[in-house]
Design an enzyme around this catalytic site. Structure first.
Site, mmCIF file in Angstrom:
data_model
loop_
_atom_site.group_PDB
_atom_site.id
_atom_site.type_symbol
_atom_site.label_atom_id
_atom_site.label_comp_id
_atom_site.label_asym_id
_atom_site.label_seq_id
_atom_site.Cartn_x
_atom_site.Cartn_y
_atom_site.Cartn_z
ATOM 1 N N HIS A 26 22.118 -72.364 -54.338
ATOM 2 C CA HIS A 26 22.787 -73.065 -53.239
ATOM 3 C C HIS A 26 22.339 -74.524 -53.228
ATOM 4 O O HIS A 26 21.166 -74.810 -53.397
ATOM 5 C CB HIS A 26 22.417 -72.377 -51.916
ATOM 6 C CG HIS A 26 22.827 -73.130 -50.703
ATOM 7 N ND1 HIS A 26 21.911 -73.618 -49.779
ATOM 8 C CD2 HIS A 26 24.052 -73.496 -50.254
ATOM 9 C CE1 HIS A 26 22.570 -74.227 -48.818
ATOM 10 N NE2 HIS A 26 23.860 -74.183 -49.072
ATOM 11 N N HIS A 54 23.158 -84.110 -50.397
ATOM 12 C CA HIS A 54 22.937 -83.123 -49.333
ATOM 13 C C HIS A 54 22.067 -83.798 -48.284
ATOM 14 O O HIS A 54 20.859 -83.662 -48.267
ATOM 15 C CB HIS A 54 22.258 -81.858 -49.863
ATOM 16 C CG HIS A 54 22.184 -80.774 -48.832
ATOM 17 N ND1 HIS A 54 21.053 -80.003 -48.627
ATOM 18 C CD2 HIS A 54 23.100 -80.328 -47.944
ATOM 19 C CE1 HIS A 54 21.284 -79.137 -47.658
ATOM 20 N NE2 HIS A 54 22.510 -79.306 -47.228
#
Length: 320
Positions: free
Chosen positions: A37, A114
């Protein structure tokens, strides 16, 4: 279940090529495939601006507190510790990729993102391609599912980059059921790219996002996560696609506030990992079972070997 570091050497570097013929002939959608992930977040840049994927109040705090705020963000933005090469060597074959341009920067360069900016996408793709050139029977799924601060020219640039880096390794979009390892080996395909944006809809080597749904539980509670994973697996057979089970917990604002100095790994992941991995170990691949499973900090468990054992069970069922 005890958690232990996965081998960061190349112990799982050739696991696809080592599968028995009964499994290499099965549709890939029926095999268990380990994934990561936010795959690229093993490094983020605390000196770059906060990413455009963040809310306005986060950007404001980062402006006020500068590097101090970003160092806290690092603890919650990083979901992996292993580089692409280390993940590949450890057996990871699915990569969750989120990308962005840097607002205000000239040119069309694209970065992984991110919360904070990571490496250039081009560097990551070259690292993956180098591995594939040394391991000709290994296949990767590259899932480009979030884009930020990107206009039409950025998408053209990224799609061309993918074609230039991987060339004939790119698998053409086709019926998911027909994609077996035997088929991919015969065609010398090693990369399946999913591009969740209309810019790629007419390009034969870019697969639509609809062929790899990845339902997201968006919870901090492991029991709710497992209930969600079970529900979405029951609905999977209707879709005729690959399927990603996101075995991850997602922090909320109050989660971050409570565990501010601890970070994602220490405060949320490690304490709940045994429960999540117990669910993973109880799964079986197949039309109604798991396919791709993603995890944070894949080195905390022998993730690839756990999923490989699920495939071994599948083989025994096929042979019986």
């Amino acid at each position: 279940m005890k958690t232990r570091p996965a081998g960061i050497g190349n112990v799982n570097a050739d696991w696809m090529g080592s599968l028995p013929s009964k499994l290499s002939a099965m549709p890939l959608k029926h095999l268990a495939v380990p994934g990561s992930h936010d795959s690229f977040t093993y490094w983020v840049d605390v000196h770059a601006p906060v990413g455009p994927d963040q809310k306005a109040y986060v950007k404001y705090l980062a402006t006020i507190f500068s590097v101090i705020a970003k160092k806290v963000m690092v603890k919650w933005s990083m979901t992996q510790n292993l580089t692409f090469k280390e993940q590949l060597d450890a057996g990871i074959r699915y990569f969750d990729l989120r990308v962005s341009s840097k607002p205000g920067e000239s040119g069309k360069e694209i970065y992984f993102i991110h919360g904070l900016f990571g490496h250039k996408v081009s560097d990551g793709l070259l690292e993956i391609n180098s591995f594939l050139s040394r391991h000709r029977k290994e296949v990767v799924f590259l899932d480009f599912n979030h884009y930020y601060a990107m206009d039409a020219e950025h998408h053209v640039y990224l799609i061309q980059m993918l074609q230039e880096v991987f060339g004939s390794k790119l698998c053409k979009n086709c019926v998911v059921e027909s994609v077996t390892l035997d088929y991919l080996w015969e065609k010398k395909y090693q990369v399946i790219v999913f591009y969740h944006h209309p810019s790629a809809q007419d390009i034969s080597v870019m697969w639509p996002g609809s062929k790899i749904p990845a339902p997201w539980a968006n919870t901090t509670e492991p029991n709710k996560l497992i209930q969600f994973l079970e529900t979405t697996l029951r609905e999977r057979a209707k879709q005729g696609s690959f399927h990603v089970s996101q075995a991850i917990l997602t922090p909320r604002v109050n989660t971050v506030a409570k565990g501010l100095v601890w970070g994602l790994r220490n405060y949320l992941v490690e304490r709940n990992l045994p429960t999540i991995m117990s669910w993973v170990e109880a799964q079986r691949p197949g039309a109604d079972g798991v396919n791709i499973i993603t995890s944070d900090f894949v080195e905390l468990t022998d993730f690839a070997n756990i999923l490989d054992s699920l495939d071994s069970i599948t083989e025994n069922i096929v042979l019986s």
